[in-house]
Design a protein around this motif. Structure first.
Motif, PDB file in Angstrom:
ATOM      1  N   LYS A  70       0.998  -0.584  -0.186  1.00 10.28           N
ATOM      2  CA  LYS A  70       0.385   0.191  -0.038  1.00 10.28           C
ATOM      3  C   LYS A  70       0.641   1.247  -0.031  1.00 10.28           C
ATOM      4  N   SER A  71       1.321   1.578   0.794  1.00 11.18           N
ATOM      5  CA  SER A  71       2.847   2.640   1.006  1.00 11.18           C
ATOM      6  C   SER A  71       3.663   2.528  -0.436  1.00 11.18           C
ATOM      7  N   THR A  72       3.702   1.182  -0.753  1.00  8.71           N
ATOM      8  CA  THR A  72       4.423   1.939  -2.031  1.00  8.71           C
ATOM      9  C   THR A  72       4.000   2.153  -3.234  1.00  8.71           C
ATOM     10  N   PHE A 114       2.335  11.622   5.424  1.00  4.73           N
ATOM     11  CA  PHE A 114       2.933   9.630   5.346  1.00  4.73           C
ATOM     12  C   PHE A 114       2.422   8.526   6.798  1.00  4.73           C
ATOM     13  N   GLN A 115       2.722   8.152   6.734  1.00  2.00           N
ATOM     14  CA  GLN A 115       1.893   6.774   7.932  1.00  2.00           C
ATOM     15  C   GLN A 115       2.659   6.933   9.410  1.00  2.00           C
ATOM     16  N   ASN A 116       3.791   7.361   9.449  1.00  2.00           N
ATOM     17  CA  ASN A 116       4.428   8.145  10.793  1.00  2.00           C
ATOM     18  C   ASN A 116       4.743   8.848  11.246  1.00  2.00           C
ATOM     19  N   ALA A 195      -3.562   9.671   1.205  1.00  2.00           N
ATOM     20  CA  ALA A 195      -2.804   9.764   3.000  1.00  2.00           C
ATOM     21  C   ALA A 195      -2.879   7.900   2.869  1.00  2.00           C
ATOM     22  N   ASP A 196      -1.705   8.009   3.504  1.00  2.00           N
ATOM     23  CA  ASP A 196      -1.580   6.559   3.488  1.00  2.00           C
ATOM     24  C   ASP A 196      -1.159   6.458   5.455  1.00  2.00           C
ATOM     25  N   GLU A 197      -2.601   6.128   5.331  1.00  2.00           N
ATOM     26  CA  GLU A 197      -2.844   5.494   7.495  1.00  2.00           C
ATOM     27  C   GLU A 197      -2.816   6.822   7.690  1.00  2.00           C
TER      28      GLU A 197
ATOM     29  N   SER B 155       7.796  -2.744   5.624  1.00  2.00           N
ATOM     30  CA  SER B 155       6.458  -1.709   5.669  1.00  2.00           C
ATOM     31  C   SER B 155       6.128  -1.271   6.906  1.00  2.00           C
ATOM     32  N   GLY B 156       5.646  -0.123   6.984  1.00  2.00           N
ATOM     33  CA  GLY B 156       4.976   0.398   8.675  1.00  2.00           C
ATOM     34  C   GLY B 156       4.596  -0.698   9.609  1.00  2.00           C
ATOM     35  N   GLY B 157       3.804  -1.711   8.746  1.00  2.00           N
ATOM     36  CA  GLY B 157       3.448  -2.914   9.623  1.00  2.00           C
ATOM     37  C   GLY B 157       4.337  -3.026   9.467  1.00  2.00           C
TER      38      GLY B 157
END
Ligand SMILES: Nc1ncnc2c1ncn2[C@@H]1O[C@H](COP(=O)(O)OP(=O)(O)OP(=O)(O)O)[C@@H](O)[C@H]1O
Ligand SMILES: Nc1ncnc2c1ncn2[C@@H]1O[C@H](COP(=O)(O)OP(=O)(O)OP(=O)(O)O)[C@@H](O)[C@H]1O
Ligand code: SF4
Ligand code: SF4
Ligand SMILES: [Mg+2]
Ligand SMILES: [Mg+2]
Lengths: 344, 331
Positions: A70-72, A114-116, A195-197, B155-157
């Motif tokens: 997903k993030s990729t 970003f996710q983080n 929007a990543d998470e 990955s984040g997870g």
């Protein structure tokens, strides 16, 4: 090229592939196996032949297991990674082969969250500095006072105390930082947000507030979203369409309502059954059995076969193609195609 | 004796212009094998609580008063030497920011092996094998390959699961898990939760689960603390708190869940926001957002007190309980 044809999707992703080499140096590719030195080049097949459109004004949600790519996909679309093959078109023009400089004009039209949350703000900039920059850019005629006022308004809209604008990111909690990052992305006034998470680090009440803010921007400014989340209740609430990814491949794309009322792909079904329920002690989810393959050792055939209760010989050898269903959804599964899923 | 006993814990930050109180006299216990949830909105002080338990509050922050007894030893007064022994080994924390645990310039394998070697007499190869087992436990596939990767290549997870594996590496007796599954999809979340549950039940590991996800709290924990502006405002058995919340804030949290709203509709929110630490209103910190607030609420801070099965910090709780009963009778 940029005509007023609203019907062309804002983003077209065609046959997108991304592989990461696991072994960078030549030396690393030398492996000692069974008493002999051999050369092996291993790669992570993060995204495999993904074809997907994002229509104008929609919120396309991408869901799928951790590590499914997903993030990729998000980073590829944002131009932060270069695809191994395939194309990405934005507003009718190809963008995946643009240089950084050529991407520049698009930077303000496309924003990425970003996710983080800990990585999304510059640690050496105060919150005010981070927010003033886009405000000034969009309102060159604003006086210093007007800029400040706008920053105050933006911070309040995501529930962060504006008197804390002079502080640095590390003085905020995880959720506060993420809200500031979201506020910043909206302030740039883009037409497309990846929007990543974006809200998984937020608690429910703030999730509600931020989701409503994002929904509002979608409705009032016609903002388009590529929205990655693993929270299916958020998908149900926010998404107009959903794409389900598994091991870097698309297994199902459908309107949100269709997906939730009539999920077809065996993986989608397992995913939907796993949502934790508030008032129920025993999670009643379809436990996925079998070895989870990794994008390092990609199986032939259907990527989901090792965990699928419906897998047969065809699934072992032939990768299913996405096929249009009568209700408009796209499903890549032999069992669905053969109509043998709901029998027996 | 409890595994962990926290009394009157108060944490402050001395900022340039003023000193703020991030934790205000919180007290709670965790027994061996017990699972405790901590919930509350962003900024409530959940992570700060975890940091304080690990004695990781650093300047300009400090523990102003209170004690943290881990098997009778006070963490607040502990020497650095003793802390190094205990951290990871007796208690460990899964941090909300994975990069607190992970060093970006070392491979996953290097970090796990070094941690093991620092605490155990093992050969490198033995340590590597343990690391592989732990990675499998958190559903990391191809663990041998993953050990040779750097954090940014995951990955984040995966990063989140790897820091869980690192936290479990030395089989601690107390695990503080700060939003351990936020980056995980539901299927893996369910598996990780099962793993933690199993550890608590069969190895008697105590768990403090910090999360904003009430579904997770409801499935995972026996008792729950609800925090607001650095205080505990409701505490009790999880089932009771989820099914019959007493504090107006807890009620608001539950009503704001997307599951409680029809798709496409605006979500029900608690009006207003959690105050920042420099802006906590006098009286009950929740009063500007509370529909039941009275004059008393605007002047006096409600102490946390026992009402039936739960502890609640609200002046009006008895009136609200009585009204609730009346409504039930009328219905
Ligand atoms: N270094 C610091 N200096 C000043 N204030 C701080 C500092 N670190 C945290 N705070 C404040 O302490 C409060 C509590 O923070 P904490 O990280 O514990 O929140 P949280 O409950 O974990 O929230 P979230 O759900 O967003 O992670 C926040 O209001 C935050 O702004
Ligand atoms: N820079 C990189 N180098 C090597 N491998 C990478 C890199 N970035 C991602 N990968 C790999 O690509 C795969 C997909 O990762 P990605 O981050 O897209 O997953 P994801 O779906 O976002 O997962 P999550 O839900 O856990 O965030 C993973 O196997 C990951 O290890
Ligand atoms: S193609 Fe075969 S293995 Fe893949 S999901 Fe469908 S039935 Fe299962
Ligand atoms: S003390 Fe008053 S303001 Fe606070 S929660 Fe109770 S009723 Fe509301
Ligand atoms: Mg991701
Ligand atoms: Mg936190």
């Amino acid at each position: 090229m940029k005509d007023m044809n609203v019907r062309t999707p804002l983003v077209e992703i065609k046959g997108l592939e991304k592989q990461f080499d696991l072994d960078q140096g030549w030396l690393e590719t030398l492996k000692f196996r069974n008493g002999r030195i051999t050369r092996e080049k291993r790669a992570v097949h993060a995204v495999n032949n993904v074809t997907l459109d994002v229509n104008r004004g929609e919120a396309l949600c991408v869901v799928g297991e951790s590590g499914c790519g997903k993030s990729t996909v998000a980073r590829l679309v944002a131009g932060l990674l270069t695809p191994t093959s395939g194309e990405i078109h934005y507003d009718g023009s190809r963008i995946d082969d643009l240089s950084r400089a050529q991407m520049q004009p698009l930077r303000n039209r496309i924003q990425m969250i970003f996710q983080n949350p800990y990585a999304s703000l510059n640690p050496r900039m105060t919150i005010r500095q981070a927010l003033e920059e886009p405000v000034r850019h969009h309102n060159p005629s604003f006086s210093a006072a007007e800029v400040r006022e706008k920053v105050t308004e933006v911070m309040m809209s995501v529930g962060v105390d504006p008197t804390w604008a002079k502080r640095y990111p590390h003085e905020f909690s995880g959720g506060q930082r993420q809200r500031i990052a979201i506020a910043r992305a909206l302030t740039v006034d883009p037409e497309f947000i990846i929007a990543d998470e974006p809200i998984s680090a937020l608690d429910v009440s703030i999730q509600a507030q931020v989701l409503n803010l994002m929904l509002e921007a979608k409705e009032s400014r016609g903002l388009t979203y590529l929205f990655i989340t693993h929270d299916l209740s958020v998908v149900e609430h926010f998404g107009t369409r959903v794409a389900v990814l598994y091991l870097g491949s698309v297994c199902e794309v459908a309107d949100t309502a269709t997906l939730f009322s009539n999920p077809k792909h065996p993986y989608t079904r397992a995913l939907l059954s796993a949502v934790p329920q508030l008032k129920d002690d025993r999670p009643n989810h379809i436990r996925l059995k079998g070895e989870i393959p990794t994008p390092i050792n990609m199986p032939q055939g259907c990527p989901f076969q090792s965990r699928c209760a419906f897998a047969n010989n065809r699934c072992d050898s032939e990768k299913p193609k996405a096929i249009h269903q009568p209700d408009g959804s796209l499903v890549a599964c032999h069992a669905v195609e053969e109509n043998r899923l709901d029998e027996g | 004796m409890s595994l962990l006993s926290v009394r009157d814990l108060t944490v402050k930050f001395a900022m340039r212009d003023e000193t703020v109180t991030a934790l205000n006299g919180i007290s709670f216990d965790v027994a061996k094998g017990e699972r405790l949830g901590i919930v509350g909105e962003s900024g409530a002080g959940k992570s700060i609580t975890g940091f304080a338990l690990m004695k990781l509050i650093s300047r300009p922050g400090y523990v102003d008063r209170g004690e943290i007894l881990l098997d009778g030893e006070d963490v607040v007064k502990m020497s650095d030497q003793r802390l190094r022994e205990l951290r990871g080994d007796k208690m460990s924390m899964i941090f909300q920011d994975p990069m607190v645990t992970l060093n970006p310039v070392l491979t996953i394998g290097q970090q796990m092996v070094e941690t093991l070697l620092a605490h155990r007499k093992l050969s490198r190869e033995e340590a590597r094998q343990i690391a592989i087992v732990k990675l499998r436990e958190v559903y990391i596939n191809s663990p041998e390959e993953r050990l040779d990767q750097y954090p940014h290549e995951l990955s984040g997870g995966m990063r989140q699961r790897i820091i869980i594996a690192i936290a479990l590496l030395l089989d601690p007796e107390l695990i503080i898990a700060d939003e351990p599954t936020t980056a995980l999809d539901v299927t893996i979340q369910a598996d990780i939760m099962e793993l933690l549950l199993e550890l608590c039940q069969s190895n008697k590991v105590g768990l403090i689960l910090i999360t904003h996800d009430l579904g997770v709290v409801s499935q995972m924990t026996e008792r729950t603390l609800v925090m607001y502006a650095g205080r505990i405002i409701e505490a009790g058995r999880t089932r009771e708190i989820i099914n019959d919340p007493q504090h107006p804030y807890t009620q608001g949290l539950i009503n704001a869940l997307p599951q409680q709203t029809l798709p496409g509709h605006k979500l029900r929110q608690i009006p207003g926001n959690m105050p920042s630490l420099t802006n906590i209103p006098p009286g009950c910190p929740f009063n500007p957002r509370c529909e039941y607030a009275t004059d008393l609420c605007r002047t006096r801070i409600p102490e946390i007190a026992q009402y039936g099965e739960v502890q609640v910090a609200c002046h009006e709780v008895q009136r609200l309980q009585a009204e609730g009963e009346r409504q039930e009778q009328n219905a």
